[in-house]
Design an enzyme around this catalytic site. Structure first.
Site, PDB file in Angstrom:
ATOM      1  N   SER A 135       0.831  -1.202   0.000  1.00 32.26           N
ATOM      2  CA  SER A 135       0.000   0.000   0.000  1.00 32.26           C
ATOM      3  C   SER A 135       0.874   1.264   0.000  1.00 32.26           C
ATOM      4  O   SER A 135       1.631   1.474  -0.942  1.00 32.26           O
ATOM      5  CB  SER A 135      -0.959  -0.055   1.194  1.00 32.26           C
ATOM      6  OG  SER A 135      -1.993   0.913   1.058  1.00 32.26           O
ATOM      7  N   ASP A 193      -9.877  -4.837  -4.420  1.00 37.44           N
ATOM      8  CA  ASP A 193      -9.320  -3.896  -3.448  1.00 37.44           C
ATOM      9  C   ASP A 193     -10.193  -2.642  -3.365  1.00 37.44           C
ATOM     10  O   ASP A 193     -10.319  -1.913  -4.347  1.00 37.44           O
ATOM     11  CB  ASP A 193      -7.896  -3.516  -3.867  1.00 37.44           C
ATOM     12  CG  ASP A 193      -7.134  -2.761  -2.776  1.00 37.44           C
ATOM     13  OD1 ASP A 193      -7.771  -2.088  -1.956  1.00 37.44           O
ATOM     14  OD2 ASP A 193      -5.891  -2.862  -2.771  1.00 37.44           O
ATOM     15  N   HIS A 204      -7.892  -5.495  -0.052  1.00 40.48           N
ATOM     16  CA  HIS A 204      -6.648  -4.777   0.238  1.00 40.48           C
ATOM     17  C   HIS A 204      -5.817  -5.612   1.205  1.00 40.48           C
ATOM     18  O   HIS A 204      -5.780  -5.365   2.413  1.00 40.48           O
ATOM     19  CB  HIS A 204      -6.979  -3.408   0.836  1.00 40.48           C
ATOM     20  CG  HIS A 204      -5.823  -2.457   0.864  1.00 40.48           C
ATOM     21  ND1 HIS A 204      -5.138  -2.086  -0.280  1.00 40.48           N
ATOM     22  CD2 HIS A 204      -5.218  -1.788   1.884  1.00 40.48           C
ATOM     23  CE1 HIS A 204      -4.181  -1.233   0.043  1.00 40.48           C
ATOM     24  NE2 HIS A 204      -4.197  -1.053   1.342  1.00 40.48           N
TER      25      HIS A 204
END
Length: 239
Positions: A118, A172, A217
């Site tokens: 991320s 995600d 995610h």
């Protein structure tokens, strides 16, 4: 000058000949990725893991709440949202300090992998493409290309030769899949990097891209296995 990052390390089980620096996401810490480092260490006994901890910052998109972060986020989810360039460049400097420390300790830059998840993935990509040293590779998990309007002028001379593993979940909701594909399109069209590299050609440079069905995610076992395969190519065990 920014203060050196606090890091968690996982020591190699054998002679230290390579280092993997892995950068966590927003609100996390190096401890969040220690289980992965521990799991991988039996397959990479020669690797030292460096898991840096982000400083605590005020995050605008979270109502100013303080949490570990590599840069401020002004709004979540927006593809062309305003970016915290100052915070990003400060993190790039800090990650370059970690790379320098490993080189000073005797590990060549081409035996150092920089990766992250991320926010950490975005910072690893930005650092890998702009650092003066040619790294062994970069791993981008659920990330994107930051500073896309400025990075072309910042690109290093060996960016096109940099092996990059990029994995992203199609489900995600935080860093949406289209943000990844738009980033890759920009890298192809504006930075002129090869973005369709097959796994057997990744050592020649470019992006080996993997999409994961139904993955939010996060990472899953399949992605971690493919990351492991990438690591075995870019930092193989040496005699």
């Amino acid at each position: 000058m920014s203060a050196a990052l606090k890091v968690l390390t996982v020591a190699p089980r054998a002679k230290h000949t390579a280092t993997i620096i892995f950068v966590h996401g927003l609100g996390d810490s190096g401890h969040g990725w220690k289980p992965v480092a521990d799991m991988f260490s039996k397959d990479f006994p020669h690797v030292k893991w460096v898991l840096p901890n982000a400083p605590t910052i005020s995050v605008t998109a979270n109502g100013g709440m303080s949490m570990p972060g590599w840069f401020d986020v002004y709004e979540f989810g927006a593809i062309n949202a305003r970016e915290d360039e100052e915070g990003m460049l400060k993190t790039v400097h800090s990650l370059n300090q970690l790379i320098t420390a490993e080189v000073d300790a005797g590990i060549p830059a081409n035996r150092i992998v920089l990766g992250g998840f991320s926010q950490g993935a975005a910072m690893s990509l930005l650092t890998g493409l702009t650092t003066e040293r040619r790294l062994a590779g970069v791993t981008v998990l659920s990330g994107w290309l930051p500073l896309h309007l400025k990075i072309k002028a910042m690109l290093n001379d060996h960016a096109k030769k940099l092996p990059i593993f990029w994995g992203h979940g199609k489900s995600d909701p935080i860093v949406r899949f289209d943000r990844a594909t738009m980033s890759i399109r920009h890298i192809k069209e504006q930075l002129e990097l090869n973005t369709l590299v097959s796994p057997d050609k990744v050592l020649e440079g470019g992006i080996e891209f993997h999409a994961y069905e139904f993955l939010p995610h996060s990472v899953n076992d399949k992605e971690l296995e493919e990351v492991k395969t990438f690591f075995k190519k870019v930092v193989p065990e040496q005699e």
